[in-house]
Design a protein around this motif. Structure first.
Motif, PDB file in Angstrom:
ATOM      1  N   MET A   1       0.844  -1.180   0.000  1.00  0.00           N
ATOM      2  CA  MET A   1       0.000   0.000   0.000  1.00  0.00           C
ATOM      3  C   MET A   1       0.883   1.234   0.000  1.00  0.00           C
ATOM      4  N   LEU A   2       0.512   2.191  -0.797  1.00  0.00           N
ATOM      5  CA  LEU A   2       1.228   3.449  -0.891  1.00  0.00           C
ATOM      6  C   LEU A   2       0.267   4.575  -0.541  1.00  0.00           C
ATOM      7  N   ARG A   3       0.674   5.415   0.378  1.00  0.00           N
ATOM      8  CA  ARG A   3      -0.134   6.580   0.747  1.00  0.00           C
ATOM      9  C   ARG A   3       0.776   7.802   0.686  1.00  0.00           C
ATOM     10  N   ILE A   4       0.414   8.743  -0.137  1.00  0.00           N
ATOM     11  CA  ILE A   4       1.219   9.942  -0.312  1.00  0.00           C
ATOM     12  C   ILE A   4       0.701  11.015   0.649  1.00  0.00           C
ATOM     13  N   LEU A   5       1.538  11.414   1.580  1.00  0.00           N
ATOM     14  CA  LEU A   5       1.143  12.404   2.574  1.00  0.00           C
ATOM     15  C   LEU A   5       1.533  13.819   2.161  1.00  0.00           C
TER      16      LEU A   5
ATOM     17  N   LEU B   1      -4.128   8.770  -7.196  1.00  0.00           N
ATOM     18  CA  LEU B   1      -2.829   9.436  -7.167  1.00  0.00           C
ATOM     19  C   LEU B   1      -1.724   8.434  -6.852  1.00  0.00           C
ATOM     20  N   ALA B   2      -1.940   7.580  -5.864  1.00  0.00           N
ATOM     21  CA  ALA B   2      -0.935   6.586  -5.486  1.00  0.00           C
ATOM     22  C   ALA B   2      -0.671   5.597  -6.615  1.00  0.00           C
ATOM     23  N   VAL B   3      -1.720   5.163  -7.290  1.00  0.00           N
ATOM     24  CA  VAL B   3      -1.551   4.221  -8.411  1.00  0.00           C
ATOM     25  C   VAL B   3      -0.774   4.887  -9.538  1.00  0.00           C
ATOM     26  N   TRP B   4      -1.145   6.117  -9.889  1.00  0.00           N
ATOM     27  CA  TRP B   4      -0.421   6.840 -10.947  1.00  0.00           C
ATOM     28  C   TRP B   4       1.039   7.033 -10.561  1.00  0.00           C
ATOM     29  N   TYR B   5       1.291   7.466  -9.346  1.00  0.00           N
ATOM     30  CA  TYR B   5       2.644   7.725  -8.853  1.00  0.00           C
ATOM     31  C   TYR B   5       3.522   6.476  -8.953  1.00  0.00           C
ATOM     32  N   ALA B   6       2.944   5.330  -8.662  1.00  0.00           N
ATOM     33  CA  ALA B   6       3.687   4.069  -8.701  1.00  0.00           C
ATOM     34  C   ALA B   6       3.791   3.488 -10.109  1.00  0.00           C
ATOM     35  N   GLY B   7       3.240   4.179 -11.108  1.00  0.00           N
ATOM     36  CA  GLY B   7       3.326   3.711 -12.484  1.00  0.00           C
ATOM     37  C   GLY B   7       2.288   2.658 -12.819  1.00  0.00           C
ATOM     38  N   GLY B   8       1.203   2.604 -12.055  1.00  0.00           N
ATOM     39  CA  GLY B   8       0.186   1.578 -12.233  1.00  0.00           C
ATOM     40  C   GLY B   8      -0.719   1.767 -13.435  1.00  0.00           C
ATOM     41  N   TYR B   9      -0.860   2.987 -13.905  1.00  0.00           N
ATOM     42  CA  TYR B   9      -1.688   3.215 -15.097  1.00  0.00           C
ATOM     43  C   TYR B   9      -0.767   3.182 -16.304  1.00  0.00           C
TER      44      TYR B   9
ATOM     45  N   PRO C   1       9.004   3.926  -9.595  1.00  0.00           N
ATOM     46  CA  PRO C   1       9.861   4.246  -8.450  1.00  0.00           C
ATOM     47  C   PRO C   1      10.296   2.995  -7.700  1.00  0.00           C
ATOM     48  N   TRP C   2      11.461   3.053  -7.148  1.00  0.00           N
ATOM     49  CA  TRP C   2      11.937   1.971  -6.305  1.00  0.00           C
ATOM     50  C   TRP C   2      11.503   2.326  -4.892  1.00  0.00           C
ATOM     51  N   LEU C   3      10.293   1.925  -4.526  1.00  0.00           N
ATOM     52  CA  LEU C   3       9.638   2.378  -3.304  1.00  0.00           C
ATOM     53  C   LEU C   3      10.378   2.055  -2.016  1.00  0.00           C
ATOM     54  N   PRO C   4      11.067   0.930  -1.865  1.00  0.00           N
ATOM     55  CA  PRO C   4      11.741   0.685  -0.584  1.00  0.00           C
ATOM     56  C   PRO C   4      12.768   1.755  -0.214  1.00  0.00           C
TER      57      PRO C   4
END
Length: 111
Positions: free
Chosen positions: A1-5, A66-74, A105-108
């Protein structure tokens, strides 16, 4: 799960295509929901910034979208539309999606 604060800082820190130049007005659901915050996303030379704006967004994203777009999901306009992303035109949505399709993005590194 990604949450952009912190939207501006998340945009600044993410990797962006070096060969892409784009300016997209976006409306993003506020942290508390119900209200929409207006921004201008500018991508150029491998970096990006998002700043508050007074113009209407050409693309509207909930916090989850927003989180899905940010992670390249679309990966396409069709996938974003199927997920409920609203846009005034296919071109506006395509411009936003192009920003994240090449560099996921390399989220870790950010947690």
């Amino acid at each position: 799960m990604l949450r952009i604060l912190d939207v501006p800082e998340a945009i600044r820190l993410r990797g962006w295509p070096a060969d892409l130049t784009a300016t997209v007005p976006v409306a993003i659901e506020s942290e508390n929901g119900g209200n929409w915050e207006r921004y201008i996303l500018r991508v150029a030379d491998g970096s990006a910034e998002i700043t508050p704006a007074h113009v209407e967004g050409t693309v509207t994203l909930t916090r989850r979208q927003l989180a899905v777009w940010y992670a390249g999901g679309y990966r396409s306009v069709a996938s974003a539309r199927m997920a409920g992303v609203q846009a005034v035109s296919e071109e506006a949505l395509a411009a936003l999606i192009r920003c994240t399709t090449d560099l996921e993005p390399w989220l870790p590194d950010h947690f």
